[in-house]
Design a protein around this motif. Structure first.
Motif, mmCIF file in Angstrom:
data_model
loop_
_atom_site.group_PDB
_atom_site.id
_atom_site.type_symbol
_atom_site.label_atom_id
_atom_site.label_comp_id
_atom_site.label_asym_id
_atom_site.label_seq_id
_atom_site.Cartn_x
_atom_site.Cartn_y
_atom_site.Cartn_z
ATOM 1 N N ASN A 1 0.824 -1.203 0.000
ATOM 2 C CA ASN A 1 0.000 0.000 0.000
ATOM 3 C C ASN A 1 0.868 1.266 0.000
ATOM 4 O O ASN A 1 0.605 2.212 -0.738
ATOM 5 C CB ASN A 1 -0.940 -0.029 1.210
ATOM 6 N N ALA A 2 1.906 1.284 0.826
ATOM 7 C CA ALA A 2 2.791 2.454 0.902
ATOM 8 C C ALA A 2 3.516 2.669 -0.426
ATOM 9 O O ALA A 2 3.650 3.808 -0.897
ATOM 10 C CB ALA A 2 3.789 2.290 2.039
ATOM 11 N N ALA A 3 3.978 1.587 -1.045
ATOM 12 C CA ALA A 3 4.669 1.707 -2.333
ATOM 13 C C ALA A 3 3.715 2.195 -3.423
ATOM 14 O O ALA A 3 4.083 3.036 -4.260
ATOM 15 C CB ALA A 3 5.278 0.366 -2.722
ATOM 16 N N GLN A 4 2.484 1.696 -3.403
ATOM 17 C CA GLN A 4 1.495 2.145 -4.386
ATOM 18 C C GLN A 4 1.178 3.629 -4.207
ATOM 19 O O GLN A 4 1.075 4.370 -5.192
ATOM 20 C CB GLN A 4 0.217 1.315 -4.274
ATOM 21 N N ARG A 5 1.038 4.065 -2.957
ATOM 22 C CA ARG A 5 0.772 5.488 -2.705
ATOM 23 C C ARG A 5 1.906 6.349 -3.249
ATOM 24 O O ARG A 5 1.664 7.395 -3.857
ATOM 25 C CB ARG A 5 0.583 5.743 -1.208
ATOM 26 N N ARG A 6 3.134 5.914 -3.042
ATOM 27 C CA ARG A 6 4.289 6.670 -3.531
ATOM 28 C C ARG A 6 4.241 6.782 -5.052
ATOM 29 O O ARG A 6 4.451 7.857 -5.614
ATOM 30 C CB ARG A 6 5.584 5.980 -3.066
ATOM 31 N N LEU A 7 3.964 5.676 -5.749
ATOM 32 C CA LEU A 7 3.892 5.697 -7.209
ATOM 33 C C LEU A 7 2.781 6.612 -7.711
ATOM 34 O O LEU A 7 2.960 7.360 -8.676
ATOM 35 C CB LEU A 7 3.664 4.284 -7.752
ATOM 36 N N ILE A 8 1.640 6.559 -7.055
ATOM 37 C CA ILE A 8 0.516 7.404 -7.469
ATOM 38 C C ILE A 8 0.848 8.877 -7.237
ATOM 39 O O ILE A 8 0.571 9.726 -8.094
ATOM 40 C CB ILE A 8 -0.784 6.988 -6.747
ATOM 41 N N ASP A 9 1.467 9.183 -6.121
ATOM 42 C CA ASP A 9 1.880 10.568 -5.846
ATOM 43 C C ASP A 9 2.864 11.063 -6.902
ATOM 44 O O ASP A 9 2.776 12.204 -7.361
ATOM 45 C CB ASP A 9 2.494 10.695 -4.450
ATOM 46 N N GLU A 10 3.803 10.197 -7.301
ATOM 47 C CA GLU A 10 4.774 10.565 -8.341
ATOM 48 C C GLU A 10 4.079 10.792 -9.683
ATOM 49 O O GLU A 10 4.405 11.731 -10.405
ATOM 50 C CB GLU A 10 5.841 9.485 -8.489
ATOM 51 N N LEU A 11 3.121 9.932 -9.999
ATOM 52 C CA LEU A 11 2.377 10.080 -11.248
ATOM 53 C C LEU A 11 1.620 11.406 -11.268
ATOM 54 O O LEU A 11 1.681 12.158 -12.245
ATOM 55 C CB LEU A 11 1.400 8.914 -11.434
ATOM 56 N N LEU A 12 0.924 11.691 -10.174
ATOM 57 C CA LEU A 12 0.165 12.943 -10.110
ATOM 58 C C LEU A 12 1.085 14.159 -10.177
ATOM 59 O O LEU A 12 0.717 15.186 -10.751
ATOM 60 C CB LEU A 12 -0.701 12.985 -8.852
ATOM 61 N N ALA A 13 2.283 14.045 -9.617
ATOM 62 C CA ALA A 13 3.237 15.158 -9.676
ATOM 63 C C ALA A 13 3.602 15.484 -11.126
ATOM 64 O O ALA A 13 3.833 16.653 -11.463
ATOM 65 C CB ALA A 13 4.488 14.824 -8.867
ATOM 66 N N LEU A 14 3.620 14.470 -11.998
ATOM 67 C CA LEU A 14 3.896 14.705 -13.420
ATOM 68 C C LEU A 14 2.821 15.572 -14.073
ATOM 69 O O LEU A 14 3.071 16.215 -15.087
ATOM 70 C CB LEU A 14 3.998 13.378 -14.181
ATOM 71 N N PHE A 15 1.625 15.573 -13.487
ATOM 72 C CA PHE A 15 0.504 16.360 -14.003
ATOM 73 C C PHE A 15 0.228 17.568 -13.127
ATOM 74 O O PHE A 15 -0.901 18.066 -13.076
ATOM 75 C CB PHE A 15 -0.752 15.486 -14.112
ATOM 76 N N GLY A 16 1.242 18.017 -12.418
ATOM 77 C CA GLY A 16 1.080 19.182 -11.554
ATOM 78 C C GLY A 16 0.118 18.940 -10.409
ATOM 79 O O GLY A 16 -0.475 19.875 -9.889
ATOM 80 N N GLY A 17 -0.072 17.693 -10.020
ATOM 81 C CA GLY A 17 -0.958 17.360 -8.915
ATOM 82 C C GLY A 17 -2.414 17.196 -9.326
ATOM 83 O O GLY A 17 -3.248 16.836 -8.502
ATOM 84 N N SER A 18 -2.719 17.449 -10.583
ATOM 85 C CA SER A 18 -4.101 17.343 -11.058
ATOM 86 C C SER A 18 -4.477 15.903 -11.357
ATOM 87 O O SER A 18 -3.757 15.186 -12.055
ATOM 88 C CB SER A 18 -4.282 18.181 -12.327
ATOM 89 N N THR A 19 -5.625 15.488 -10.841
ATOM 90 C CA THR A 19 -6.093 14.125 -11.099
ATOM 91 C C THR A 19 -6.866 14.018 -12.418
ATOM 92 O O THR A 19 -7.047 12.917 -12.936
ATOM 93 C CB THR A 19 -7.013 13.644 -9.960
ATOM 94 N N GLN A 20 -7.305 15.144 -12.960
ATOM 95 C CA GLN A 20 -8.169 15.128 -14.150
ATOM 96 C C GLN A 20 -7.567 14.379 -15.344
ATOM 97 O O GLN A 20 -8.257 13.556 -15.940
ATOM 98 C CB GLN A 20 -8.548 16.559 -14.550
ATOM 99 N N PRO A 21 -6.297 14.637 -15.737
ATOM 100 C CA PRO A 21 -5.767 13.894 -16.898
ATOM 101 C C PRO A 21 -5.703 12.387 -16.651
ATOM 102 O O PRO A 21 -5.972 11.596 -17.555
ATOM 103 C CB PRO A 21 -4.362 14.465 -17.072
ATOM 104 N N VAL A 22 -5.388 12.002 -15.439
ATOM 105 C CA VAL A 22 -5.310 10.576 -15.111
ATOM 106 C C VAL A 22 -6.703 9.959 -15.163
ATOM 107 O O VAL A 22 -6.902 8.888 -15.752
ATOM 108 C CB VAL A 22 -4.658 10.366 -13.722
ATOM 109 N N MET A 23 -7.675 10.622 -14.545
ATOM 110 C CA MET A 23 -9.046 10.113 -14.547
ATOM 111 C C MET A 23 -9.590 10.032 -15.972
ATOM 112 O O MET A 23 -10.236 9.041 -16.340
ATOM 113 C CB MET A 23 -9.949 11.011 -13.696
#
Length: 129
Positions: A76-98
């Motif tokens: 769970n902790a590793a997954q959270r880290r990966l998701i946080d890194e992914l969102l950082a690539l989009f400036g923290g916005s979840t919209q492009p990922v969603m």
């Protein structure tokens, strides 16, 4: 403590450890499909790197001449880290990922309903503070 950043091979090794609970380097290596199996020394080097990152730890007792390793970081902790890194690539916005998840068909209506339940639960929790 910040969760370690993990490479693709490191994540594959961690996945084996999360699944098995503990394993030797040989057991980790043999968990890979035979045609894509990295060399023993590659797995060994990567496990030692994971150990320096505090993602795995050696069990105190050896089995024969082999060290046994176990995860020190939860899936769970590793997954959270990966998701946080992914969102950082989009400036923290979840919209492009969603949007991508919806367009690719990887986000189902059931997923959205579960997310909505979780959001409502978090909203009630925040309101009670």
């Amino acid at each position: 403590m910040s969760e370690p950043k993990l490479s693709k091979l490191e994540l594959q090794i961690m996945d084996t450890l999360w699944t098995l609970g503990k394993a030797s380097i040989r057991e980790i290596q043999e968990s890979f499909p035979e045609k894509d199996r990295p060399a023993y020394t590659t797995i060994q080097t990567t496990v030692y790197r994971l150990e320096t990152k505090d993602a795995v730890r050696r069990r105190e007792k050896k089995v024969g001449n082999f060290h046994i390793f176990e995860p020190a970081v939860s899936r769970n902790a590793a997954q959270r880290r990966l998701i946080d890194e992914l969102l950082a690539l989009f400036g923290g916005s979840t919209q492009p990922v969603m949007a991508h998840l919806i367009e690719s068909g990887k986000l189902t209506l059931d997923d959205v309903k579960e997310a909505e339940k979780l959001l409502r639960k978090l909203e009630r929790k925040d309101a009670s503070k």
